[in-house]
Scaffold this motif. Structure first.
Motif, short mmCIF file in Angstrom:
data_model
loop_
_atom_site.label_atom_id
_atom_site.label_comp_id
_atom_site.label_asym_id
_atom_site.label_seq_id
_atom_site.Cartn_x
_atom_site.Cartn_y
_atom_site.Cartn_z
N LEU A 1 0.86 -1.18 0.00
CA LEU A 1 0.00 0.00 0.00
C LEU A 1 0.90 1.23 0.00
O LEU A 1 1.63 1.47 0.96
CB LEU A 1 -0.90 0.00 1.24
CG LEU A 1 -1.73 -1.28 1.48
CD1 LEU A 1 -2.57 -1.13 2.74
CD2 LEU A 1 -2.60 -1.59 0.27
N ASP A 2 0.87 1.96 -1.11
CA ASP A 2 1.74 3.12 -1.28
C ASP A 2 3.19 2.76 -0.99
O ASP A 2 3.94 3.52 -0.35
CB ASP A 2 1.29 4.27 -0.36
CG ASP A 2 -0.09 4.80 -0.74
OD1 ASP A 2 -0.46 4.69 -1.92
OD2 ASP A 2 -0.79 5.32 0.15
N GLY A 3 3.60 1.59 -1.47
CA GLY A 3 4.99 1.16 -1.35
C GLY A 3 5.34 0.48 -0.04
O GLY A 3 6.48 0.05 0.14
N ARG A 4 4.39 0.35 0.88
CA ARG A 4 4.66 -0.27 2.18
C ARG A 4 3.98 -1.63 2.26
O ARG A 4 2.83 -1.77 1.84
CB ARG A 4 4.17 0.62 3.32
CG ARG A 4 4.87 1.97 3.42
CD ARG A 4 4.36 2.74 4.63
NE ARG A 4 5.04 4.02 4.79
CZ ARG A 4 4.67 5.15 4.20
NH1 ARG A 4 3.61 5.14 3.40
NH2 ARG A 4 5.34 6.26 4.39
N PRO A 5 4.64 -2.62 2.84
CA PRO A 5 4.03 -3.95 2.97
C PRO A 5 2.85 -3.92 3.94
O PRO A 5 2.78 -3.06 4.82
CB PRO A 5 5.17 -4.81 3.51
CG PRO A 5 6.08 -3.86 4.22
CD PRO A 5 6.01 -2.58 3.41
N ILE A 6 1.95 -4.85 3.77
CA ILE A 6 0.79 -4.99 4.65
C ILE A 6 1.19 -5.88 5.82
O ILE A 6 1.73 -6.97 5.63
CB ILE A 6 -0.40 -5.61 3.89
CG1 ILE A 6 -0.83 -4.69 2.75
CG2 ILE A 6 -1.57 -5.88 4.84
CD1 ILE A 6 -1.82 -5.31 1.79
N ARG A 7 0.95 -5.40 7.03
CA ARG A 7 1.25 -6.17 8.23
C ARG A 7 0.00 -6.89 8.72
O ARG A 7 -1.08 -6.30 8.83
CB ARG A 7 1.79 -5.25 9.33
CG ARG A 7 3.15 -4.65 9.03
CD ARG A 7 4.26 -5.63 9.27
NE ARG A 7 5.57 -5.05 8.91
CZ ARG A 7 6.72 -5.71 9.06
NH1 ARG A 7 6.71 -6.94 9.57
NH2 ARG A 7 7.85 -5.14 8.71
N LEU A 8 0.15 -8.15 9.04
CA LEU A 8 -0.94 -8.96 9.56
C LEU A 8 -1.09 -8.75 11.07
O LEU A 8 -0.23 -8.11 11.69
CB LEU A 8 -0.67 -10.44 9.23
CG LEU A 8 -0.64 -10.74 7.72
CD1 LEU A 8 -0.06 -12.12 7.46
CD2 LEU A 8 -2.03 -10.60 7.12
#
Length: 229
Positions: A24-31
């Protein structure tokens, strides 16, 4: 579940260490447990990107709108760290499987499932009574062998389907291609259909049946993308 509002502009697919991760906007999604949402299949990664992209800008969303992400999260944070425990948890369901309790003569789909299981060396004991069944050692060994062949994506999908169907054997038959989605849902919904015939329209029963079909569709969609590689 609580909702959140879309805060990102762009969703893209990154790649790192052989895994594909939606960003998302270059940042990974954290679970929820802090792990990065990253999968081995490019096709699945792209499908998850599409899932997040479909959330309208500035609108609220809930996890129910992200089924592929939910299943991937379970795979990454609960199954990937310990495949043995994941298989053992499923096996426990199979020791008292709903498909083994026959209230009447089984339909053709159930017969096909038992024929397929027999080819896999799995011959469960069945009953038309209510008392719990004790399965044989050969049954347990055969089921363990079949579960050992399932990879992390298949185990994640089996977890969803087993809970939805109340039967590991039915879930395994579907994931292995022995029966169709329509056949599996029909068997799983048999009790609800009988109740509708007796009592007439019941919104709660319809909700249960509809949710089961949706869960099945989402799980098979996840599995299809995961198997594409």
């Amino acid at each position: 579940m609580s909702s959140r509002k879309r805060f990102w502009k762009n969703v893209t697919l990154g790649e790192q260490d052989g895994l594909f991760r939606p960003e998302l906007d270059g940042r990974p999604i954290r679970l929820p447990k802090g792990e990065v949402l990253a999968v081995a299949s490019r096709a699945l990664g792209q499908a998850i990107v599409a899932e997040w992209s479909r959330i309208p800008e500035e609108e609220s969303f809930t996890p129910e709108q992200l089924p592929l992400t939910r299943i991937a999260g379970t795979m990454i944070e609960r199954i990937r760290p310990d495949l043995i425990e994941a298989r053992e948890a499923l096996l426990r369901h199979g020791l008292d499987d709903g498909l083994c309790y026959r209230k009447e003569k089984p339909d053709s789909t159930v017969e096909r499932i038992f024929e397929w299981l027999a080819k896999e060396g799995i011959q469960p004991s069945v009953t038309d009574g209510l008392m719990p069944i004790t399965q044989s050692g050969d049954y347990i060994t055969g089921l363990e062998r079949l579960l050992t062949r399932q990879n992390e994506a298949e185990l994640a999908v089996l977890g969803v389907l087993t809970q939805s169907f109340g039967s590991l054997l039915l879930a395994l038959a579907l994931v292995s291609g022995a029966i169709s989605k329509e056949d599996a849902v029909s068997v799983a919904n048999a009790d609800e259909r009988k109740q509708l015939l007796v009592w007439g329209r019941d919104d709660e029963l319809f909700r249960v049946m509809t949710t089961r079909e949706q869960d099945t569709t989402e799980a098979l969609t996840f599995l299809g993308f995961a198997r594409e590689g």
